[in-house]
Design a protein around this motif. Structure first.
Motif, PDB file in Angstrom:
ATOM      1  N   MET A   1       0.840  -1.196   0.000  1.00 31.20           N
ATOM      2  CA  MET A   1       0.000   0.000   0.000  1.00 31.20           C
ATOM      3  C   MET A   1       0.873   1.243   0.000  1.00 31.20           C
ATOM      4  O   MET A   1       1.828   1.352   0.767  1.00 31.20           O
ATOM      5  N   LYS A   2       0.582   2.189  -0.853  1.00 28.22           N
ATOM      6  CA  LYS A   2       1.344   3.413  -0.907  1.00 28.22           C
ATOM      7  C   LYS A   2       0.977   4.333   0.255  1.00 28.22           C
ATOM      8  O   LYS A   2      -0.124   4.290   0.777  1.00 28.22           O
ATOM      9  N   ASN A   3       1.945   5.152   0.632  1.00 30.32           N
ATOM     10  CA  ASN A   3       1.700   6.132   1.682  1.00 30.32           C
ATOM     11  C   ASN A   3       0.547   7.042   1.277  1.00 30.32           C
ATOM     12  O   ASN A   3       0.488   7.516   0.156  1.00 30.32           O
ATOM     13  N   THR A   4      -0.393   7.282   2.197  1.00 30.54           N
ATOM     14  CA  THR A   4      -1.579   8.072   1.906  1.00 30.54           C
ATOM     15  C   THR A   4      -1.684   9.234   2.877  1.00 30.54           C
ATOM     16  O   THR A   4      -0.931   9.334   3.843  1.00 30.54           O
TER      17      THR A   4
ATOM     18  N   ASP B   1       9.599   4.599  16.265  1.00 33.21           N
ATOM     19  CA  ASP B   1       8.745   4.121  15.186  1.00 33.21           C
ATOM     20  C   ASP B   1       8.419   2.655  15.425  1.00 33.21           C
ATOM     21  O   ASP B   1       9.323   1.850  15.715  1.00 33.21           O
ATOM     22  N   VAL B   2       7.145   2.272  15.292  1.00 32.19           N
ATOM     23  CA  VAL B   2       6.765   0.882  15.549  1.00 32.19           C
ATOM     24  C   VAL B   2       7.362  -0.083  14.534  1.00 32.19           C
ATOM     25  O   VAL B   2       7.414  -1.288  14.789  1.00 32.19           O
ATOM     26  N   VAL B   3       7.849   0.400  13.398  1.00 28.03           N
ATOM     27  CA  VAL B   3       8.472  -0.508  12.424  1.00 28.03           C
ATOM     28  C   VAL B   3       9.983  -0.579  12.614  1.00 28.03           C
ATOM     29  O   VAL B   3      10.664  -1.319  11.897  1.00 28.03           O
TER      30      VAL B   3
ATOM     31  N   LEU C   1      -2.971   2.956  11.069  1.00 31.55           N
ATOM     32  CA  LEU C   1      -2.330   4.220  10.686  1.00 31.55           C
ATOM     33  C   LEU C   1      -0.938   4.020  10.089  1.00 31.55           C
ATOM     34  O   LEU C   1      -0.332   4.980   9.624  1.00 31.55           O
ATOM     35  N   VAL C   2      -0.439   2.794  10.114  1.00 32.30           N
ATOM     36  CA  VAL C   2       0.952   2.511   9.759  1.00 32.30           C
ATOM     37  C   VAL C   2       1.022   1.866   8.379  1.00 32.30           C
ATOM     38  O   VAL C   2       0.456   0.796   8.162  1.00 32.30           O
TER      39      VAL C   2
ATOM     40  N   GLN D   1      -8.549   6.790   3.744  1.00 29.85           N
ATOM     41  CA  GLN D   1      -8.963   5.483   4.228  1.00 29.85           C
ATOM     42  C   GLN D   1      -7.819   4.834   5.006  1.00 29.85           C
ATOM     43  O   GLN D   1      -6.651   5.005   4.663  1.00 29.85           O
ATOM     44  N   PRO D   2      -8.131   4.091   6.077  1.00 32.81           N
ATOM     45  CA  PRO D   2      -7.079   3.432   6.857  1.00 32.81           C
ATOM     46  C   PRO D   2      -6.425   2.296   6.077  1.00 32.81           C
ATOM     47  O   PRO D   2      -6.922   1.880   5.033  1.00 32.81           O
ATOM     48  N   THR D   3      -5.332   1.792   6.597  1.00 38.33           N
ATOM     49  CA  THR D   3      -4.659   0.659   5.967  1.00 38.33           C
ATOM     50  C   THR D   3      -5.498  -0.603   6.140  1.00 38.33           C
ATOM     51  O   THR D   3      -6.484  -0.630   6.885  1.00 38.33           O
ATOM     52  N   SER D   4      -5.071  -1.668   5.489  1.00 34.40           N
ATOM     53  CA  SER D   4      -5.805  -2.936   5.548  1.00 34.40           C
ATOM     54  C   SER D   4      -5.775  -3.560   6.939  1.00 34.40           C
ATOM     55  O   SER D   4      -6.528  -4.507   7.218  1.00 34.40           O
TER      56      SER D   4
END
Length: 267
Positions: free
Chosen positions: A1-4, A93-95, A115-116, A168-171
């Motif tokens: 998913m691309k950054n939105t 950062d959580v990642v 949100l990530v 829209q939120p991520t999947s």
């Protein structure tokens, strides 16, 4: 998913009032903190803690807790509110978690992964820092979907997503999260209802909160998008509720999902 636009939102401006917008009554917050404490001992990490509306009640039980968030302003807001002595703060950062492998007893997350952008990587990081017998806990707010608040929130989300798909939120907001947890070995335990509470409100009050950015779904919308959204939300409300001033008893709950063997399939 691309950054939105959704994943790029900054919480700096809303930080001072975030916990008011996402209000949990004091008694319910205490119950949530104790319910989480009952599931864990040792070192606890709130993975995307925000303004610590959950981390603070956990730390108040005596658990040694770390609040981690990317947004410094959110952590700063919590630190200004007399934190529990067992609560510490880490900006990160959580990642890319700044903790050693197998160093934490519990990792908790709530209202974060949607949100990530690289949320699957965030899950892998959480698994990396957990001890082999550690536990991953997912917390979530549960709003009665048949209440006035539930219906208005669903309408708002649908309208915003239609007007601006980048909001829209991520999947991770859907079943993909459960599937990803299963792929890395996570095994869900019995869900825990940590707390329940009732909010007395009306459609008119909820609409006003949306319009004035005192509602969690609207504070980050641009002026143009908020104006366009509220035209359609107001129309939905008028068509759905015979009396916008009618007080409704809205039921809320906070659920916990403990996950064992988290990351056991990661080599």
């Amino acid at each position: 998913m691309k950054n939105t636009s959704y994943t790029r939102m900054s919480y700096a401006e809303v930080a001072p009032t975030y916990n008011q917008i996402n209000f949990i009554p004091v008694k319910a917050a205490e119950q949530i903190g104790q319910a989480i404490a009952n599931l864990t001992t040792g070192l606890f990490l709130d993975f995307g803690a925000g303004a610590c509306r959950i981390t603070q009640p956990v730390a108040e039980t005596g658990i040694t807790a770390i609040a981690l968030d990317y947004e410094y302003a959110m952590l700063r807001s919590s630190a200004d509110d007399a934190p529990a002595p067992t609560l510490s703060y880490t900006q990160g950062d959580v990642v890319h978690l700044p903790f050693a492998d197998n160093s934490l007893d519990t990792v908790f997350t709530s209202n974060v992964l949607h949100l990530v952008e690289e949320w699957e990587k965030g899950l892998q990081e959480a698994a990396r820092v957990l001890k082999p017998d550690g536990i991953f806990i997912i917390g979530r707010d549960v709003l009665d979907p048949n209440s006035s608040a539930g219906k208005l929130r669903s309408a708002l989300r649908r309208i915003v997503g239609t007007l601006d798909p980048s909001m829209q939120p991520t999947s991770a907001a859907g079943p993909a999260l459960v599937q990803a947890i299963g792929k890395i070995g996570g095994q869900a335990g019995r869900p825990v209802v940590a707390a329940e509470w009732t909010q007395q409100t009306s459609p008119a009050e909820l609409l006003q909160r949306m319009r004035t950015r005192q509602q969690n779904e609207t504070w980050a919308l641009s002026d143009e998008l908020l104006t366009a959204t509220m035209v359609e939300v107001d129309q939905f409300a008028t068509e759905t509720f015979p009396n916008l001033e009618q007080i409704d008893s809205v039921q809320w709950a906070f659920h916990l999902m403990p996950i064992a063997n988290f990351g056991s399939n990661i080599s």
